[in-house]
Motif scaffolding. Structure first.
Motif, PDB file in Angstrom:
ATOM      1  N   ASN A 101       0.820  -1.204   0.000  1.00 57.73           N
ATOM      2  CA  ASN A 101       0.000   0.000   0.000  1.00 57.73           C
ATOM      3  C   ASN A 101       0.861   1.264   0.000  1.00 57.73           C
ATOM      4  O   ASN A 101       2.086   1.192  -0.031  1.00 57.73           O
ATOM      5  N   GLU A 102       0.208   2.406   0.056  1.00 61.13           N
ATOM      6  CA  GLU A 102       0.919   3.693  -0.050  1.00 61.13           C
ATOM      7  C   GLU A 102       1.928   3.904   1.079  1.00 61.13           C
ATOM      8  O   GLU A 102       2.943   4.548   0.899  1.00 61.13           O
ATOM      9  N   SER A 103       1.651   3.363   2.267  1.00 64.42           N
ATOM     10  CA  SER A 103       2.548   3.575   3.405  1.00 64.42           C
ATOM     11  C   SER A 103       3.794   2.706   3.314  1.00 64.42           C
ATOM     12  O   SER A 103       4.752   2.922   4.044  1.00 64.42           O
ATOM     13  N   GLY A 104       3.760   1.680   2.437  1.00 64.03           N
ATOM     14  CA  GLY A 104       4.892   0.783   2.315  1.00 64.03           C
ATOM     15  C   GLY A 104       4.986  -0.203   3.461  1.00 64.03           C
ATOM     16  O   GLY A 104       6.017  -0.823   3.670  1.00 64.03           O
TER      17      GLY A 104
END
Length: 42
Positions: free
Chosen positions: A2-5
């Motif tokens: 996801n975007e947060s890694g």
């Protein structure tokens, strides 16, 4: 991922158990985690 890694998805065939190793760097130390995943409560 996801975007947060911070999230990884894992897909397996036929619902068989999986063993997953994760290596990470925490405070300049290498930390490893060994996960045993049994889908479907097997």
């Amino acid at each position: 991922m996801n975007e947060s890694g911070r999230t990884v998805g894992l897909r397996t065939d036929a619902g068989l158990p999986v063993r997953l190793w994760i290596d990470a760097s925490v405070d300049q130390r290498t930390v490893w985690t060994d996960l045993r995943i049994c889908p479907g409560g097997a």
